[in-house]
Design a protein around this motif. Sequence first.
Motif, PDB file in Angstrom:
ATOM      1  N   ASN A 177       0.821  -1.215   0.000  1.00 42.81           N
ATOM      2  CA  ASN A 177       0.000   0.000   0.000  1.00 42.81           C
ATOM      3  C   ASN A 177       0.852   1.262   0.000  1.00 42.81           C
ATOM      4  O   ASN A 177       0.565   2.217  -0.729  1.00 42.81           O
ATOM      5  N   GLY A 223       2.479   1.743  -3.374  1.00 41.20           N
ATOM      6  CA  GLY A 223       1.437   2.181  -4.304  1.00 41.20           C
ATOM      7  C   GLY A 223       1.159   3.668  -4.172  1.00 41.20           C
ATOM      8  O   GLY A 223       1.068   4.392  -5.177  1.00 41.20           O
ATOM      9  N   GLU A 224       1.040   4.128  -2.933  1.00 45.03           N
ATOM     10  CA  GLU A 224       0.785   5.558  -2.695  1.00 45.03           C
ATOM     11  C   GLU A 224       1.964   6.413  -3.153  1.00 45.03           C
ATOM     12  O   GLU A 224       1.784   7.411  -3.841  1.00 45.03           O
ATOM     13  N   LEU A 225       3.184   6.009  -2.763  1.00 46.91           N
ATOM     14  CA  LEU A 225       4.377   6.778  -3.123  1.00 46.91           C
ATOM     15  C   LEU A 225       4.562   6.901  -4.634  1.00 46.91           C
ATOM     16  O   LEU A 225       4.909   7.969  -5.139  1.00 46.91           O
ATOM     17  N   LEU A 226       4.352   5.807  -5.343  1.00 40.87           N
ATOM     18  CA  LEU A 226       4.604   5.781  -6.782  1.00 40.87           C
ATOM     19  C   LEU A 226       3.339   6.019  -7.611  1.00 40.87           C
ATOM     20  O   LEU A 226       3.370   5.928  -8.827  1.00 40.87           O
ATOM     21  N   LYS A 227       2.238   6.325  -6.897  1.00 41.22           N
ATOM     22  CA  LYS A 227       0.952   6.590  -7.549  1.00 41.22           C
ATOM     23  C   LYS A 227       0.527   5.419  -8.452  1.00 41.22           C
ATOM     24  O   LYS A 227       0.225   5.595  -9.628  1.00 41.22           O
ATOM     25  N   PHE A 228       0.551   4.224  -7.853  1.00 40.18           N
ATOM     26  CA  PHE A 228       0.122   3.002  -8.530  1.00 40.18           C
ATOM     27  C   PHE A 228      -1.082   2.434  -7.792  1.00 40.18           C
ATOM     28  O   PHE A 228      -1.103   2.432  -6.563  1.00 40.18           O
ATOM     29  N   ASP A 229      -2.059   1.958  -8.521  1.00 41.58           N
ATOM     30  CA  ASP A 229      -3.171   1.232  -7.923  1.00 41.58           C
ATOM     31  C   ASP A 229      -2.792  -0.250  -8.001  1.00 41.58           C
ATOM     32  O   ASP A 229      -3.102  -0.926  -8.972  1.00 41.58           O
TER      33      ASP A 229
END
Length: 162
Positions: free
Chosen positions: A127, A130-136
């Motif tokens: 999670n 995902g947030e850091l790299l802007k990935f879902d």
Amino acid sequence: MEFKTMSEQNTNELVRKIFEAYLENKNLRKTPERFAILEEIYSRDDHFDVETLYIHMKNQKYRVSRATVYNTLELLVSCDLVTKHQFGKNMAQFEKSYGYHQHDHVICIDCGKVVEFCDPRIGQIQNMVGELLKFDIKHHSLNLYGVCFDCSAAATIKNKAH
């Protein structure tokens, strides 16, 4: 006689419906062999290869070919009902995946033993990344390779003997 829990029955009905819809959508035949293979996979709690599944189906008196088992596994992987793993050897291993929690694997590089584990911190890292790299991020696969206790002990005994 084998009894199934209510949730096992529900899962089996659901995966059957998902597979049926997938086959219809792809204009593929809904053969009894394909559904027998699906049912067999969902009655197992282990990792298996094509050959193991094929032999087990033959021993259960199902009339299936290796090609049917292989092709059905590929279809089941395509519709996310089965996960295919490549654990460092050239033989693929499979496991059922519908309704099962995310888990990771530790694989012995000597004997090939596979042990599943689940650590919630891995989900937290997923999670955060995902947030850091802007990935879902939808899912992950983590395989750790090492030598199991049994193989280490056997190697120690062998070394002491020399």
